[in-house]
Design a protein around this motif. Sequence first.
Motif, short mmCIF file in Angstrom:
data_model
loop_
_atom_site.label_atom_id
_atom_site.label_comp_id
_atom_site.label_asym_id
_atom_site.label_seq_id
_atom_site.Cartn_x
_atom_site.Cartn_y
_atom_site.Cartn_z
N ALA A 137 0.85 -1.19 0.00
CA ALA A 137 0.00 0.00 0.00
C ALA A 137 0.89 1.24 0.00
O ALA A 137 2.09 1.17 0.28
CB ALA A 137 -0.91 0.00 1.23
N HIS A 138 0.27 2.36 -0.31
CA HIS A 138 0.97 3.64 -0.22
C HIS A 138 1.36 3.86 1.25
O HIS A 138 0.58 3.54 2.16
CB HIS A 138 0.06 4.77 -0.71
CG HIS A 138 0.75 6.09 -0.83
ND1 HIS A 138 0.93 6.93 0.25
CD2 HIS A 138 1.33 6.71 -1.90
CE1 HIS A 138 1.58 8.01 -0.14
NE2 HIS A 138 1.83 7.90 -1.45
N PRO A 139 2.54 4.41 1.51
CA PRO A 139 2.96 4.62 2.91
C PRO A 139 1.98 5.43 3.75
O PRO A 139 1.92 5.28 4.98
CB PRO A 139 4.29 5.37 2.76
CG PRO A 139 4.82 4.91 1.43
CD PRO A 139 3.60 4.76 0.56
N ALA A 140 1.16 6.28 3.09
CA ALA A 140 0.23 7.13 3.84
C ALA A 140 -1.08 6.42 4.18
O ALA A 140 -1.89 6.95 4.95
CB ALA A 140 -0.07 8.40 3.06
N ALA A 222 12.65 0.77 -1.45
CA ALA A 222 12.92 2.17 -1.79
C ALA A 222 12.06 3.14 -1.00
O ALA A 222 12.22 4.37 -1.13
CB ALA A 222 12.70 2.39 -3.28
N GLY A 223 11.12 2.61 -0.18
CA GLY A 223 10.27 3.46 0.63
C GLY A 223 9.06 4.02 -0.08
O GLY A 223 8.33 4.84 0.47
N LYS A 224 8.81 3.55 -1.31
CA LYS A 224 7.67 4.06 -2.08
C LYS A 224 6.38 3.31 -1.77
O LYS A 224 5.29 3.79 -2.09
CB LYS A 224 7.98 3.97 -3.57
CG LYS A 224 9.16 4.83 -4.00
CD LYS A 224 9.46 4.66 -5.49
CE LYS A 224 10.64 5.49 -5.91
NZ LYS A 224 10.96 5.31 -7.36
N LEU A 225 6.50 2.13 -1.18
CA LEU A 225 5.37 1.33 -0.76
C LEU A 225 5.66 0.74 0.61
O LEU A 225 6.83 0.66 1.03
CB LEU A 225 5.13 0.17 -1.74
CG LEU A 225 4.68 0.50 -3.17
CD1 LEU A 225 4.73 -0.76 -4.03
CD2 LEU A 225 3.27 1.09 -3.17
#
Length: 330
Positions: A137-140, A222-225
């Motif tokens: 999912a999106h980190p937010a 990469a921290g995008k998900l």
Amino acid sequence: MKAPSTARRRHLTGLLVLALLGSAPAAWAQATPYPDKPVKLVVPYPPGGPTDIVARVVAQKLQDALGQPFVVENRPGAGGNPGAEAVARSTPDGYTLVVATTAHAINPSLFSKLSYQLMKDFAPISQLTAGPLVIVAHPALPANNVKELIALAKSKSGGLNFGSSGNGQSTHLSAELFSAMAGVKMAHVPYKGSAPALTDVMAGQTDLMFDTMLSAMPHVKAGKLKALAVTSAQRSPVAPDVPTVAEGGLPGYEAIAWNGLLAPAGTPAPVVAKLNAELKKVLESPDVKQRFEAQGFTPMWNSPADYRAFMQAEVDKWAKVVKTSGATVD
């Protein structure tokens, strides 16, 4: 001793000729061992995807072992059906094979009309790999685990939506299985492949996705998900810190993506046996194990009979999911 009569000599000569003719196929078979020309491996998906990567590793290893080219041919489209149909209709001599996937076990229930029958038109050789999907999912997104995801889906007006690599793919039906078991509603947003679906999840346009680890984990690193859970019964060595869906609060849930090798029905048993034996060596080799496991796959060898039983169990399992979800493709 009385010499045989002319009639008897002719009879004996005829029997000898028949015996020699009868032994000719066996002698020819011994003189031309399989394979004696290039073998085609049909991958019913585009180049560069998980199935294509598995096929190319296996093809190279079989080529090295058997001394003939094993050529990968990509024939994508329509849930993997055109490529499978082409192989089902090919000459059953072991020179045209197809790399099947979870989707081929789903398709009999999903498509109202198929031009081939998975369990009748193919001779199973062996499974090749198995691996979990990962829920990303999106980190937010305000959910960091399965329990929170279920609670969010139940509380959010209109529910959540999830992307997939296409109707009927494991990335679609694994989410439908999750929804059914969790008692939540999520809207399906099909894409033409994993890449565009992941792009929209990373942009926040789509809430989440159940995707292969090969495609999704680089974006997680990469921290995008963010990764919420893996869909296998055990944790993946590729992401040992990511819990399973069952651990996260949905006991009994399991969905794996797999690949296997099939030949057309009627392929000679000795050919199937030879390929099966060579695949055992390939899939047990340390370099193949290391390469597959680094991408989230576990090498899986089994006998043709066991692979057939596995496929039938998968067909039955996904038929129930398709019926519950109401998913169809005309």
